[in-house]
Design a protein around this motif. Structure first.
Motif, PDB file in Angstrom:
ATOM      1  N   LYS A   1      44.764  45.030  23.965  1.00 12.56           N
ATOM      2  CA  LYS A   1      43.672  46.121  24.544  1.00 12.56           C
ATOM      3  C   LYS A   1      43.849  46.771  25.629  1.00 12.56           C
ATOM      4  O   LYS A   1      43.780  47.992  25.934  1.00 12.56           O
ATOM      5  CB  LYS A   1      42.458  45.774  24.179  1.00 12.56           C
ATOM      6  CG  LYS A   1      41.659  44.886  25.529  1.00 12.56           C
ATOM      7  CD  LYS A   1      40.364  44.443  25.424  1.00 12.56           C
ATOM      8  CE  LYS A   1      39.811  43.569  26.126  1.00 12.56           C
ATOM      9  NZ  LYS A   1      38.851  42.863  26.165  1.00 12.56           N
ATOM     10  N   VAL A   2      44.606  46.219  26.736  1.00  7.65           N
ATOM     11  CA  VAL A   2      44.547  46.750  28.133  1.00  7.65           C
ATOM     12  C   VAL A   2      46.093  47.360  27.939  1.00  7.65           C
ATOM     13  O   VAL A   2      47.089  47.203  27.269  1.00  7.65           O
ATOM     14  CB  VAL A   2      44.743  45.731  29.307  1.00  7.65           C
ATOM     15  CG1 VAL A   2      43.166  45.120  29.062  1.00  7.65           C
ATOM     16  CG2 VAL A   2      45.532  44.654  29.136  1.00  7.65           C
ATOM     17  N   ARG A   3      46.164  48.345  28.992  1.00  2.00           N
ATOM     18  CA  ARG A   3      47.533  49.025  29.128  1.00  2.00           C
ATOM     19  C   ARG A   3      48.618  48.311  29.820  1.00  2.00           C
ATOM     20  O   ARG A   3      49.851  48.530  29.679  1.00  2.00           O
ATOM     21  CB  ARG A   3      47.346  50.487  29.673  1.00  2.00           C
ATOM     22  CG  ARG A   3      46.429  51.326  28.961  1.00  2.00           C
ATOM     23  CD  ARG A   3      46.556  52.711  29.196  1.00  2.00           C
ATOM     24  NE  ARG A   3      45.971  53.588  28.078  1.00  2.00           N
ATOM     25  CZ  ARG A   3      46.391  53.733  26.818  1.00  2.00           C
ATOM     26  NH1 ARG A   3      47.552  53.632  26.729  1.00  2.00           N
ATOM     27  NH2 ARG A   3      45.833  54.384  26.017  1.00  2.00           N
ATOM     28  N   GLU A   4      47.914  47.340  30.601  1.00  2.00           N
ATOM     29  CA  GLU A   4      48.881  46.669  31.619  1.00  2.00           C
ATOM     30  C   GLU A   4      48.326  45.108  31.719  1.00  2.00           C
ATOM     31  O   GLU A   4      47.044  45.072  31.785  1.00  2.00           O
ATOM     32  CB  GLU A   4      48.923  47.172  33.013  1.00  2.00           C
ATOM     33  CG  GLU A   4      49.928  46.676  33.798  1.00  2.00           C
ATOM     34  CD  GLU A   4      49.822  47.296  35.256  1.00  2.00           C
ATOM     35  OE1 GLU A   4      50.496  46.615  36.013  1.00  2.00           O
ATOM     36  OE2 GLU A   4      49.200  48.092  35.425  1.00  2.00           O
ATOM     37  N   ILE A   5      48.867  44.182  31.413  1.00  2.00           N
ATOM     38  CA  ILE A   5      48.492  42.725  31.644  1.00  2.00           C
ATOM     39  C   ILE A   5      48.364  42.534  32.943  1.00  2.00           C
ATOM     40  O   ILE A   5      49.306  42.480  33.760  1.00  2.00           O
ATOM     41  CB  ILE A   5      49.317  41.844  30.513  1.00  2.00           C
ATOM     42  CG1 ILE A   5      49.314  42.426  29.128  1.00  2.00           C
ATOM     43  CG2 ILE A   5      48.647  40.429  30.695  1.00  2.00           C
ATOM     44  CD1 ILE A   5      49.525  41.440  28.158  1.00  2.00           C
TER      45      ILE A   5
ATOM     46  N   ARG B   1      53.066  33.707  36.708  1.00  2.00           N
ATOM     47  CA  ARG B   1      52.842  34.249  35.539  1.00  2.00           C
ATOM     48  C   ARG B   1      53.267  35.685  35.153  1.00  2.00           C
ATOM     49  O   ARG B   1      53.546  36.038  33.987  1.00  2.00           O
ATOM     50  CB  ARG B   1      51.247  34.322  35.615  1.00  2.00           C
ATOM     51  CG  ARG B   1      50.536  33.199  35.021  1.00  2.00           C
ATOM     52  CD  ARG B   1      49.044  33.464  34.862  1.00  2.00           C
ATOM     53  NE  ARG B   1      48.323  32.235  34.764  1.00  2.00           N
ATOM     54  CZ  ARG B   1      47.657  31.876  33.586  1.00  2.00           C
ATOM     55  NH1 ARG B   1      47.730  32.624  32.865  1.00  2.00           N
ATOM     56  NH2 ARG B   1      46.890  30.786  33.741  1.00  2.00           N
ATOM     57  N   ALA B   2      53.239  36.637  36.226  1.00  2.00           N
ATOM     58  CA  ALA B   2      53.891  37.656  35.665  1.00  2.00           C
ATOM     59  C   ALA B   2      55.133  37.949  35.301  1.00  2.00           C
ATOM     60  O   ALA B   2      55.441  38.539  34.466  1.00  2.00           O
ATOM     61  CB  ALA B   2      53.350  38.777  36.706  1.00  2.00           C
ATOM     62  N   GLU B   3      55.961  37.158  35.896  1.00  2.00           N
ATOM     63  CA  GLU B   3      57.523  36.848  35.703  1.00  2.00           C
ATOM     64  C   GLU B   3      57.422  36.332  34.138  1.00  2.00           C
ATOM     65  O   GLU B   3      58.315  36.782  33.408  1.00  2.00           O
ATOM     66  CB  GLU B   3      57.919  36.046  36.704  1.00  2.00           C
ATOM     67  CG  GLU B   3      58.227  36.913  37.828  1.00  2.00           C
ATOM     68  CD  GLU B   3      58.463  36.089  39.138  1.00  2.00           C
ATOM     69  OE1 GLU B   3      59.075  35.010  39.134  1.00  2.00           O
ATOM     70  OE2 GLU B   3      58.128  36.533  40.288  1.00  2.00           O
TER      71      GLU B   3
END
Ligand code: URC
Length: 385
Positions: free
Chosen positions: A31-35, A103-105
């Motif tokens: 749903k989101v454009r960027e997690i 997490r982002a990585e």
């Protein structure tokens, strides 16, 4: 066979990677454009790492993992070490190191494993329909997707969960607030290859190494839910909550960047056993929303992904049967980990102050074997033991 995966978090991406490996085509809708994960990092205990290895990501995850060779507890007030030991015996018992990772990585590594065309960002699910032949997801923008099965990996606030259960469930406040982020490793905070935790007063401060010379840090403070969340006061609040605590804790508060620190109220959900409805199944936080207190939330989602691909590899009796087998294989274990995290949470955060005091005393007698037995019992029972 085509799988529609709702949610491009860790669980959804791992599920898509696992399903591709058994020959399914996959479409992931997010749903989101960027997690933006709510946590800066997470513990991949050996069971989670084994799942990523199984998905063909052994080198990739090793490159993101911190050198967590040792573990120690310190008295938060005096700074004295209560116990400290090597984690090597645990790693040898289970045949795999653990890796704390940013997490982002992890998220972008998983995303890069899929083709760009397989992931549709900014596409929000509104409804699901299914019949004997297929399942269709309809999205807010008027588009739809049809496949043989649908996996609801849409997180703690899942839209797929009420479809599967036929009712909504309430999240339960775990009683504490967690501030977390990443900070450059410095030996004055803690040894670079150690998971170090300071405990006192039912609060804790923890530092875990991740790759790139950084510590994942988190502060836990028992507090009511719904208090103001204002970055401008993170430092002054933490200074107040940890006033009188040891020097490394003060240095960490001084150095952290509030603009890149998360403040999260911790919730979980009572375990439930129904994870599938026909061609639709839940996976990850939508199926077992846990407190982070044993570091098993992400690992459990990865176990789901592996178990799902194992179950679907055999679909002689159809998709519904395979999803039911997946559910039956996973719901008990994942629910157990939610309850274990809840129990650790109670002891760590002084729900019963006497019990927490006893725990602090036991840490002073600890040679590592009891703690490692506990961690081992969380790891064991995974689909790849
Ligand atoms: N144990 C972990 C915890 N990870 O392995 C982790 C904890 N992350 O107690 N708490 C947290 O936020």
């Amino acid at each position: 066979m085509k799988a529609i995966v709702i949610g491009a978090g860790m669980g959804g991406l791992c599920a898509a990677i696992g399903l591709k490996r058994i020959g399914f085509s996959v479409e992931v809708y997010e749903k989101v454009r960027e997690i933006r994960p709510v946590g800066a990092a997470l513990s991949l205990w050996s069971n989670g790492v084994k799942c990523l290895n199984f998905l063909g990501l052994e080198k990739e995850v090793a490159a993101l993992g911190g050198a967590m060779d040792k573990m120690a507890y310190h008295d938060g007030l005096t700074g004295d070490e209560m116990t400290g030991f090597s984690l090597d015996p645990l790693y040898r018992d289970v045949g795999q190191r653990a890796y704390p990772v940013a997490r982002a990585e992890l998220q972008s590594m998983l995303m890069n494993t899929l083709d760009k065309s397989e992931v549709h960002l900014g596409t929000e699910l509104i409804s699901i329909e299914q019949d004997e032949e297929s399942v269709t997801a309809r999205f807010v923008d008027g588009s739809s997707a049809t496949g043989d099965l649908l996996i609801g990996a849409d997180g703690a606030h899942s839209v797929v969960r009420p479809y599967v259960l036929g009712k909504s469930v309430k999240r339960r406040y775990a009683g504490y607030v967690n501030w977390n982020g990443l900070i450059e490793i410095d030996d004055s905070l803690a040894p670079s290859n150690q998971w170090t935790t300071f405990v006192a007063e039912g609060k804790r401060v923890s530092l875990m190494p991740v790759a790139g010379n950084r510590f994942y840090f988190f502060f836990d403070v028992p507090l009511p839910a719904g208090m103001p969340n204002d970055r401008a006061t993170y430092k002054s609040e933490l200074k107040e909550h940890f006033s009188g605590w040891a020097e490394p804790v003060q240095a960490l508060i001084e150095r952290l960047d509030p603009a890149r620190t998360n403040r999260v109220e911790i919730f979980d959900i009572d375990p439930f056993k129904q994870w599938s409805r026909g061609r639709v199944a839940l996976l990850g936080d939508s199926a077992h929303n846990t407190a982070p207190d044993i570091g098993q939330g992400g690992c459990s989602a990865m176990e789901d992904a592996v178990a799902l691909s194992i179950a679907l590899q055999t679909n002689t009796y159809g998709i519904e049967d395979a999803l039911r087998r997946y559910q039956n294989r996973r719901a008990g274990r994942a629910g157990e980990l939610v309850l274990r995290a809840r129990k650790r949470c109670a002891e760590t955060h002084a729900e019963d102050p006497d019990a927490t005091h006893k725990w602090y005393e036991s840490l002073r007698q600890e040679d590592g074997s009891r703690i490692m037995r506990g961690i081992l019992s969380n790891i064991e029972g995974n689909p790849l033991d």
